[in-house]
Each structure stands twice: as C-alpha cells, then as structure tokens.
Enzyme design. Structure first.
Site, PDB file in Angstrom:
ATOM      1  CG  ASP A   1      -1.563  -1.515   1.727  1.00  0.00           C
ATOM      2  OD1 ASP A   1      -2.109  -1.536   0.769  1.00  0.00           O
ATOM      3  OD2 ASP A   1      -1.985  -1.936   2.223  1.00  0.00           O
TER       4      ASP A   1
ATOM      5  CD  GLU B   1      -8.561  -2.508  -1.057  1.00  0.00           C
ATOM      6  OE1 GLU B   1      -9.503  -2.842   0.090  1.00  0.00           O
ATOM      7  OE2 GLU B   1      -8.055  -3.438  -1.056  1.00  0.00           O
TER       8      GLU B   1
END
Length: 366
Positions: free
Chosen positions: A55, A265
């Site tokens: 991420d 997301e």
C-alpha cells in the site's frame, strides 16, 4: 521495459534493493524460509527486502522521495474475505534520493500502542506536508471493531509521529489519501468495501450487522468512495464527507455488478495537465483503474486500467512525479507468495497523447 527499468531490475536482483537500517525485525524478515522466486518474470523488483511492505503512498519533498507503506506481518489470524489476516500494527517509512538509488528504511514511525483510540489493524496510510509539519493519516479499528481514520504529526518526514487522541470526527472506513490542490485546498479521499466496512457506514454511522461485502444489488449504482475537504490545520474535515461519483462515458454511475470497473478501495488523486485523475482498485478483479474529471469533487469518467493484476490478491498504489517523469508505486507478493506478506515496487508510468494512461503489465511473460 525501458532501458532504465531494465537496469533497475537487474540492480535490484543483484543487490536486493535493501535499505540499510540495522533495526529491521529479523523475525519478520522475508529472507529465509521462502522459496526463491523467479525474478525474471517480474517487471520490477522489491524496494526493500528486510520487512514486508504494501500500500505505498509516495511523495516528493525537498527533492527527496518518501514512501509511506503499510507494514505486513506474519500473524496467526486465518485468511478471510474481510482481511482479518492483515494484522499490521506499525508504520516504517522508506526514503531515497532518486528512483533506482539506495533505499533507506526508517525505524518505527508510529505504533498502534501509541494511538489512544486504536486497537489493531493499521492499514494503508498516506501523508501530507504543510507549514513545516508532516501529517500521517491512517486507518485502524477502534475498540468497537469499527475502522476510523486518525492523524499523527511530526517535524520530520520519517517521524516519529505523535497521534491525535481521537480519530478524525466523522471519519470511517479505510484508505485515506490526501491531495493538496494548486490553490492550497486539501481533500481527503477514502473508503473501501468488504473488510473496509464502507457498506456498514452508509449514513456515516457504523452498523456492525451490515453486509459483509457491498450493497448486494448488482443492478444498482455501486458504493462510491468518499471525499471531504480538510480544515486549514489538516487535522479535521471542514465539511461532511460526500460521495465521489464514478461514471461511464454516458455519465451514468457504474453499477455494483460491474466488478471490472467499480470502486473497491485504494483511492489516489493526482493532477496532470490541469485534469484531475482519481485512481483506485477494483478489488476482487484485481485491476488498478482510473477516471478523469474537472474538479477534485468529480464526477470522474472511467477511462481504463493503469495496472493489470499483480501476483497476490490485493493491489494498492500511488502516482507521483519526480525528475520530470511519472512513477507508479504498487506491491505484489514476489518475496513470500502469500497474500498477507507483500513487497513494494515502482515502475514508470506513461501517458498517451490524449491524456489517458498506458496500461502496465506487472509481469514479464517469457
């Protein structure tokens, strides 16, 4: 692959692209115990190998590149569709003077035990800088099991960061991404379905008995990410979060059943030649997709894919300009072969003449 990236991949394969911090947690090191990967099939190589990272949120400050990733650990929780096996509990920040150069991995910048309101699962963060202060934005579950978004501050881009005693008022779900526009206004983009709990916060109030996945209405508009303008001190929302519309070429909202294009997301915002680019992950179909708009609030017209599926279930990214070129930071599971244990990478991103982005294949097919 460009000659530069061929050299980068070769250098990384030889040197491991390791940072130099001696404080790396040996118990979580991706080294021993894993089958050796066939590095030749990957477009890019991991930036660090001492720990598992994912991420990545990349930023350029003072001519240096800083990457704010989540820190994967090999915990005991069984894998499930809600991401319970992603048990991250702290953040460590990477820095480099140039892409392709030495990567330094910093010590722990923020630990869940130092966040008064948080209990577990320090998932994908982002960072921002304003007025001499660096801001670290992060999601975590509170004592009731609800994801909230917190903020911590530091005078150094690598921390340590001190968390605010409470989460941002009105925040929920996951994956904060903060964008500062040319006029100085700042906006937070956030949200994620399934384990990200967006479907359990329809009205902004957490419903623990809500759906585990989405709205469960494939023929209705899909759940949308959220955006809120930030206060001048960067610590709170200046307005109630609103939906960020993602539409097709006819201006119609993407549907819940359109898993190849709808939002799942991993929000990110960047600007290119005066246009706003909102990019995100489609989750269960494993694409990084994007739309283009004329305002930080959208709407964003779907334009295509930035990245084809990586090795591993999740895909989460950032896009940054450095030295006149554009770069995509992302992650896969090359080092471990396990969904919960990922490694951050970078590759160059290119635009077409019409402003669309050329799709990247993260695997080199032999």
């Amino acid at each position: 692959m460009t000659p530069f990236l061929s050299l980068l991949a070769a250098s990384c394969a030889l040197l491991g692209c390791n940072g130099t911090n001696p404080e790396a947690d040996a118990s979580q090191s991706p080294g021993a115990g894993h089958a050796e990967a066939d590095n030749s099939k990957y477009l890019s190589q991991p930036l660090v190998t001492e720990i598992y990272t994912a991420d990545p949120s990349a930023h350029v400050w003072n001519g240096k590149i800083y990457v704010y990733p989540s820190h994967d650990i090999d915990g005991p929780t069984p894998e499930d569709d809600l991401g319970s096996h992603f048990e991250m509990r702290d953040y460590r920040i990477m820095s480099m003077d140039r892409i392709g150069g030495k990567v330094t991995l910093g010590p722990v910048a923020l630990d869940v035990k130092d966040v008064p309101w948080a209990e577990k699962q320090m998932w994908a963060p982002d960072a921002a800088y304003r007025g001499g202060t660096y801001y670290l934005y992060f999601p975590a579950k509170d004592k009731a099991g609800a994801f909230r978004i917190g903020v911590a501050t530091s005078k150094s881009p690598t921390g340590p960061f001190k968390a605010q005693p409470e989460p941002i008022k009105g925040s929920y779900s996951i994956d904060p991404a903060v964008f500062i526009d040319d006029d100085g206004e700042s906006y937070m983009y956030f949200g994620g379905i399934w384990g990200g709990q967006l479907q359990r916060n329809i009205g902004g109030k957490y419903d623990p008995s809500g759906s585990k996945t989405d709205l469960q209405a494939d023929d209705k508009p899909a759940l949308l990410p959220r955006v809120a303008r930030m206060s001048k001190d960067m610590l709170e929302f200046a307005e109630a979060p609103r939906e960020l519309r993602i539409v097709d070429e006819k201006g119609k909202l993407l549907l819940g059943g359109d898993h190849d294009r709808r939002f799942f997301e991993a929000s990110w915002m960047h600007k290119y030649k005066g246009k706003y680019y909102f990019s995100y992950s489609t989750g269960d179909t494993h694409f990084l997709a994007y739309g283009i708009g004329d305002s930080p609030y959208g709407p964003f017209t779907y334009k295509g894919r930035i990245l084809e599926p990586v090795e591993g279930w999740t895909t989460h990214h950032s896009i940054v300009q450095w030295d006149g070129r554009w770069w995509l930071f992302y992650a896969d599971t090359q080092l471990s072969g396990q969904t919960r244990l990922r490694n951050v990478k970078v590759t160059e991103l290119h635009y077409n003449a019409d402003g669309t982005i050329k799709t990247i294949n993260p695997m080199i097919r032999r």
